[in-house]
Design a protein around this motif. Structure first.
Motif, PDB file in Angstrom:
ATOM      1  N   SER B 105       0.870  -1.182   0.000  1.00  0.00           N
ATOM      2  CA  SER B 105       0.000   0.000   0.000  1.00  0.00           C
ATOM      3  C   SER B 105       0.906   1.230   0.000  1.00  0.00           C
ATOM      4  N   GLU B 106       0.283   2.394  -0.029  1.00  0.00           N
ATOM      5  CA  GLU B 106       1.070   3.631  -0.018  1.00  0.00           C
ATOM      6  C   GLU B 106       1.879   3.737   1.275  1.00  0.00           C
ATOM      7  N   GLN B 107       1.311   3.220   2.376  1.00  0.00           N
ATOM      8  CA  GLN B 107       2.001   3.312   3.672  1.00  0.00           C
ATOM      9  C   GLN B 107       3.080   2.232   3.827  1.00  0.00           C
ATOM     10  N   TRP B 108       2.856   1.106   3.177  1.00  0.00           N
ATOM     11  CA  TRP B 108       3.822  -0.004   3.279  1.00  0.00           C
ATOM     12  C   TRP B 108       4.190  -0.451   1.879  1.00  0.00           C
ATOM     13  N   ARG B 109       5.308   0.063   1.392  1.00  0.00           N
ATOM     14  CA  ARG B 109       5.712  -0.213   0.016  1.00  0.00           C
ATOM     15  C   ARG B 109       6.742  -1.344  -0.028  1.00  0.00           C
ATOM     16  N   PRO B 110       6.733  -2.116  -1.109  1.00  0.00           N
ATOM     17  CA  PRO B 110       7.786  -3.123  -1.243  1.00  0.00           C
ATOM     18  C   PRO B 110       9.146  -2.441  -1.313  1.00  0.00           C
ATOM     19  N   ASN B 150       7.622   6.224   6.120  1.00  0.00           N
ATOM     20  CA  ASN B 150       8.661   7.058   6.746  1.00  0.00           C
ATOM     21  C   ASN B 150      10.045   6.415   6.690  1.00  0.00           C
ATOM     22  N   GLN B 151      10.109   5.258   6.078  1.00  0.00           N
ATOM     23  CA  GLN B 151      11.366   4.531   5.845  1.00  0.00           C
ATOM     24  C   GLN B 151      12.100   4.174   7.135  1.00  0.00           C
ATOM     25  N   ILE B 152      11.372   4.065   8.224  1.00  0.00           N
ATOM     26  CA  ILE B 152      12.005   3.687   9.489  1.00  0.00           C
ATOM     27  C   ILE B 152      11.723   2.223   9.805  1.00  0.00           C
TER      28      ILE B 152
END
Lengths: 334, 366
Positions: B105-110, B150-152
């Protein structure tokens, strides 16, 4: 005017020329399996043969009155490490100013440190600071050769960041970093590709291993950690896991071995998957006899029955890798 | 003294060349000059052209080529553009393979493309643990890493296709501990961990693990489990033992398959176990042998081995009831045609017979 050639001379010269041409033709075109053939269709014949090397004994001389194994229990990593090193003479007994130290943690999987499958980054950070500041080591290198992507493994376990914070240097493997290591007394790895490059110029080697359950060998601790220095098709050794671990106990004689008992993977090792399998504890074991340390940790940290000690420990003892019984050589700091 | 036949043989003579002709004709001189001029002209032309070769100068016309040519496709355009591993731009274009689209999803991208491993190279991903999965019929692992916007935070998903329901239940049983709170949501059987979850659906077994413990990772893990309901159903019908235990109203979560080393005997393989409500630690089990004869042989072997640790309480032609010498728990085993079935770790004789009767009744209906 007399002829410059007579018949005999002519025949001699023709014979000589024919022999030279025929010989050259044979060397060039004879099939590869023929004697003296120089034919090299695959290029394998002219491939340079890497030179074998042997590892020096990195141990330091035993000091009178010192224990061989120390156990440290504390709430902090710093405290645990200090207490574990006290009975064996402290870190400065093993590392002198100017030493180039290689740390070999277990970074075999790209797993979060909470899963207990890899060495704790906190312990590495504390240890590297100690080596650089207290012992004034010239350089601290940290390396491992995971089968999975090494860069991913070092990143996800948090070890790369921890090492860089502390001032150490991470060395990742590549195809040219291996050379055959000769271990004449080993059974399976008499000559086997070893991760050679990080060992160049190294004067001290320290293994920093987690304590964890292992699907095949029963446990993965100090000795099994050296598996990470092997290259080649090492997965084949899983068919004879106890023999290979016993071989590892004599392949390298490290300066020091540290067992990280702060997160113990009690089951479903070596990769885990659920933090519930991990037992947070407050123990670090440091010492010079890996066999005794593994035996002690198997019973006291993994909490397994002493009658079920992994077979590799007995094999390692037979090969001279150490002695299982730590009696009289082990001490826990107050 | 013998002299060499070629004492002073020389390849070149040092003597001056002597011209034998005394006259060169004018025609010969003129033609030589013309040849030299022609050569000079060629050299000048080459120098003036420099590197400006006209490739079309001697080309055969396309029309002529088409007349004598067949059609060959030299390049198949990929269905989706290649994605540089490690980049997140254009994540919608990443082929998720076996994973349902809803995992991303937009919040959890591969974070990377999907990596797949087969029995030949599974050790690359889980060195040292591959054998455990192979024992349970492993066929393919699909591995995907999701990264938060947020790439964290990161979540790694290992999706194992074990090839059969027996394989997935077997490996799931090895992962669950007595403390695991196993839940059943539709076809999904799973338990959550502090950084993700572990579960199975059909022939699939999955492990979800985040890089830390957080509320967002817990939520995403939950959503991933729901997504896995979309995984394809097994092509084969459910195995007999699995069906039978379900008919006994045993929850899917409480059914497990043990491929090898059943009761710690290397000769006992392919047993199904199920925990019945209200029977404590007791487990019912069933095994379908190749024939009534092989079932009888297996029963005889189990009974013989069990006598070392168990005391025989009752024995008939088709049934044996044991009691453990130290734990005092009961073990009952019976044979019916090619089926071996019974109950282990029961607290008393009555429960043993009650569970045995349940399975016997269900088998009779088959």
């Amino acid at each position: 005017m007399p002829s410059p050639f007579n018949r005999r001379e002519f025949l001699k010269r023709i014979a000589l020329a024919s022999t030279i041409c025929g010989g050259a033709g044979y060397l060039a075109w004879a099939p590869e399996e023929y004697p003296f053939s120089l034919k090299d269709v695959t290029g394998l014949r002219s491939r340079p043969e890497p030179r074998q090397f042997t590892l020096p004994d990195y141990r330091v001389a035993t000091a009178p009155g010192m224990m061989e194994i120390g156990i440290g229990r504390d709430m902090t990593t710093e405290g645990r490490l200090t207490k574990a090193l006290e009975p064996i003479g402290g870190l400065s007994r093993f590392v002198q100013p100017g030493d180039v130290v290689l740390l070999k943690p277990n970074v075999a999987f790209d797993r979060a440190p909470e899963l207990g499958a890899t060495t704790s980054p906190e312990l590495l950070e504390v240890l590297i600071r100690r080596l650089l500041i207290d012992c004034r080591a010239k350089e601290v290198r940290v390396t491992d050769n995971p089968i999975e992507s090494p860069a991913d493994c070092f990143a996800k376990t948090g070890i790369k960041a921890a090492v860089e914070r502390a001032g150490g240097r991470v060395l990742l493997p590549d195809g040219n970093a291996f050379r055959p290591l000769s271990t004449p007394d080993a059974e399976l790895i008499k000559s086997w590709p070893c991760f050679y490059r990080p060992l160049i110029g190294v004067t001290k080697v320290i293994g920093v291993a987690p304590v964890k359950d292992h699907n095949l060998s029963g446990a993965s601790m100090g000795i099994k950690n050296w598996y990470g220095l092997l290259g080649g098709q090492r997965n084949q050794f899983h068919q004879d896991i106890h023999t290979i671990i016993a071989d590892l106990s004599i392949m390298i004689r490290p300066t020091l071995t540290i067992l990280d008992g702060s997160r113990i993977l009690m089951r479903n090792g070596p990769t885990g998957g659920d933090p519930a399998y991990v037992k947070p504890w407050d123990v670090i074991v440091a010492g010079t006899d890996q066999v005794a340390m593994d035996g002690w940790a198997f019973v006291n940290l993994l909490q397994r029955d002493a009658s079920t000690l992994p077979h590799y420990l007995f094999l390692a003892e037979e090969k001279g890798g150490g002695k299982i019984d730590p009696a009289g050589r082990i001490q826990e700091s107050a | 003294m013998k002299q060499s036949p070629l004492p002073h043989a020389r390849l070149f003579t040092p003597r001056r060349r002597r011209i034998n002709r005394t006259h060169i004709s004018g025609y010969e001189v003129v033609s030589s000059v013309l040849v030299l001029l022609a050569l000079a002209a060629v050299i000048l032309w080459v120098v003036s052209r420099k590197n400006h070769f006209d490739p079309a100068h001697q080309d055969v016309s396309l029309e002529a080529l088409e007349q004598v040519s067949g059609s060959t496709v030299l390049y198949q355009r990929p269905l989706k553009p290649w994605q540089l591993p490690g980049t997140t731009d254009g994540w919608q274009d990443i082929d998720l393979g076996i994973f349902p689209d809803s995992v991303a999803s937009e919040q959890w991208r591969p974070k990377t493309r999907v990596k797949t491993f087969d029995p030949e190279n599974l050790y690359v991903k889980i060195n040292g643990e591959a054998e455990r999965f192979l024992r349970h019929g492993f066929t393919q692992l699909s591995y995907l890493v999701l990264q938060s916007a947020n790439q964290i935070e990161e979540i790694s998903i290992e999706l194992y296709n074990q090839g059969s329901i027996a394989g997935s239940t077997g490996i799931f049983a090895e992962h669950r501990s007595p403390e695991s709170e196993v839940q059943q949501e539709g076809p999904n059987t799973f338990f959550t961990t502090s950084i993700g979850g572990i579960g199975r659906k059909g022939t699939f077994f999955y492990r979800i693990s985040g890089n830390r413990s957080s509320e967002s990772i817990a939520q995403k893990s939950r959503q991933l489990v729901q997504s896995f309901a979309e995984l394809p159903d097994p092509e084969n019908t459910e195995p007999f033992g699995y069906q039978l235990l379900q008919e006994l109203t045993i929850e899917q979560a409480d059914i497990r398959h043990q491929a090898v080393n059943v009761f710690q005997y290397d000769f006992a393989e392919d047993f199904w176990f199920g925990k019945s409500d209200g029977a404590g630690q007791a487990e019912m089990f069933v095994h379908q042998a190749q024939s009534p004869e092989s079932a009888a042989e297996l029963l005889a072997e189990i009974v013989e081995e069990h006598r070392y640790e168990y005391q025989t309480i009752r024995q008939t032609e088709n049934l044996v009831l044991f009691q453990h010498r130290f734990l005092k728990s009961y073990f009952i085993i019976a044979i019916q045609d090619s089926f071996l079935f019974g109950a282990d770790k029961t607290a008393d004789e009555a429960t043993s017979f009650q569970l045995l009767e349940m399975i016997g009744r269900a088998l009779s209906k088959k």
